[in-house]
Design a protein around this motif. Structure first.
Motif, short mmCIF file in Angstrom:
data_model
loop_
_atom_site.label_atom_id
_atom_site.label_comp_id
_atom_site.label_asym_id
_atom_site.label_seq_id
_atom_site.Cartn_x
_atom_site.Cartn_y
_atom_site.Cartn_z
N LYS A 43 36.64 41.57 45.54
CA LYS A 43 35.85 42.07 44.41
C LYS A 43 34.83 41.03 43.92
O LYS A 43 33.64 41.33 43.78
N SER A 44 35.30 39.83 43.66
CA SER A 44 34.37 38.78 43.18
C SER A 44 33.33 38.46 44.23
O SER A 44 32.16 38.26 43.91
N LEU A 47 30.57 40.98 44.09
CA LEU A 47 29.64 40.72 42.98
C LEU A 47 28.74 39.53 43.29
O LEU A 47 27.54 39.56 43.03
N ARG A 48 29.34 38.49 43.86
CA ARG A 48 28.56 37.28 44.14
C ARG A 48 27.51 37.53 45.21
O ARG A 48 26.44 36.91 45.19
N PHE A 86 31.30 36.06 33.46
CA PHE A 86 32.54 35.68 34.16
C PHE A 86 33.69 35.57 33.18
O PHE A 86 33.51 35.64 31.97
N GLN A 87 34.85 35.29 33.74
CA GLN A 87 36.03 35.04 32.92
C GLN A 87 35.83 33.84 31.98
O GLN A 87 36.18 33.88 30.82
N LEU A 162 26.80 42.59 35.75
CA LEU A 162 28.01 42.42 36.54
C LEU A 162 29.04 41.69 35.67
O LEU A 162 28.72 40.66 35.08
N ASP A 164 32.88 40.06 35.78
CA ASP A 164 34.01 39.71 36.65
C ASP A 164 35.22 39.28 35.81
O ASP A 164 35.30 38.13 35.38
N GLU A 165 36.13 40.19 35.59
CA GLU A 165 37.37 39.92 34.86
C GLU A 165 37.11 39.16 33.57
O GLU A 165 37.76 38.14 33.31
N VAL A 195 34.40 44.41 37.31
CA VAL A 195 35.66 44.09 37.98
C VAL A 195 36.70 43.92 36.88
O VAL A 195 36.51 43.10 35.97
N THR A 196 37.74 44.71 36.92
CA THR A 196 38.69 44.67 35.81
C THR A 196 40.08 45.11 36.23
O THR A 196 40.26 45.85 37.20
#
Ligand SMILES: Nc1ncnc2c1ncn2[C@@H]1O[C@H](COP(=O)(O)OP(=O)(O)OP(=O)(O)O)[C@@H](O)[C@H]1O
Ligand SMILES: [Mg+2]
Length: 242
Positions: A43-44, A47-48, A86-87, A162, A164-165, A195-196
């Motif tokens: 997933k990450s 996105l990247r 991002f996180q 985007l 990401d978590e 992304v979750t």
């Protein structure tokens, strides 16, 4: 603009490890896509690849008219259209909330201070933090810092965002605050790939769910697939998430 994001048979390898094995999906402007899947499913990395933090080995990626895999692509023009959160929020600790938000507006967009400050005020209102404009990051909760990070990204007026978590480091109450901001954005028509692990959010906000498994799009559909998975893998994943 016909399509916001389009991946076609994307292959990404790290050395001998093939992490994305021919991933294809399309996202229309205004769509909210929840990207879900086990740890390590890619997933990450997906996105990247979309904002070219990683280069791909095969296939193609189109984002708002940019050919992302083109080696001649001007990364600045791509990244002007994509915001990523991002996180870890990575706010500068020695700068106020306003200064954190204004930084890229001033440096990248060359905006004057007054103008950048006006935008900072607008985006902070959007994330419900108007009263924290002069605070320093350490004076904010984790959820508030994450909302500032979202505001900072919004300030650049991206066409696609985007995530990401972004809530995985937060406790449930703070998670709720951040998810509400993201649901507002979704309702406001922002194109988002999220992304979750927050299945409640995915059910409420996503037009579409993409379940990745072992580097492939394994199952995709409306949020209904979360309650009625078609593949044993998604069934098992959903059981583990509850
Ligand atoms: N820079 C890298 N070098 C080598 N391998 C990598 C690199 N980045 C990711 N990988 C590998 O690629 C695979 C997919 O990783 P990725 O981070 O995309 O998974 P993920 O679905 O985001 O997982 P998680 O839910 O844990 O965040 C993993 O096997 C990971 O170890
Ligand atoms: Mg990840």
């Amino acid at each position: 603009m016909s399509v916001a994001v389009k991946l076609t048979n994307v292959v990404k390898r790290f050395g001998a490890l093939e992490v994305l094995k021919g991933v294809s999906f399309e996202i229309n402007p205004g769509e909210v896509v929840a990207l879900i899947g086990q740890s390590g499913s890619g997933k990450s990395t997906a996105l990247r690849c979309i904002n070219r933090l990683e280069t791909i080995q095969d296939g193609s990626i189109e984002v708002c008219g940019h050919r992302v895999e083109d080696p001649k692509l001007d990364l600045r023009t791509l990244r002007r259209d994509i915001g990523m959160v991002f996180q870890s929020y990575n706010l500068f600790p020695h700068m106020t909330v306003a200064e954190n938000i204004m930084l890229a507006l001033r440096r990248v967009k060359g905006m004057r201070k007054n103008q950048a400050f006006e935008i900072a005020k607008q985006v902070l209102a959007k994330v419900g933090l108007s009263e924290k404009i002069d605070a320093y990051p350490e004076q904010l909760s984790g959820g508030q810092q994450q909302r500032v990070a979202i505001a900072r990204s919004l300030a650049m007026q991206p066409k696609v965002m985007l995530f990401d978590e972004v809530t995985s480091a937060l406790d449930p109450k703070l998670t709720g605050e951040v998810l509400r901001v993201m649901e507002d954005l979704a309702r406001g028509g922002m194109t988002m790939i999220v992304v979750t692990h927050e299945m409640g959010f995915a059910k409420r906000a996503a037009n579409r769910v993409i379940y990745m498994h072992t580097g492939k799009v394994w199952e995709t559909g409306g949020a209904g697939i979360l309650s009625n998975p078609q593949t044993p893998e998604l069934k098992e994943f959903m059981a583990a998430e509850l």
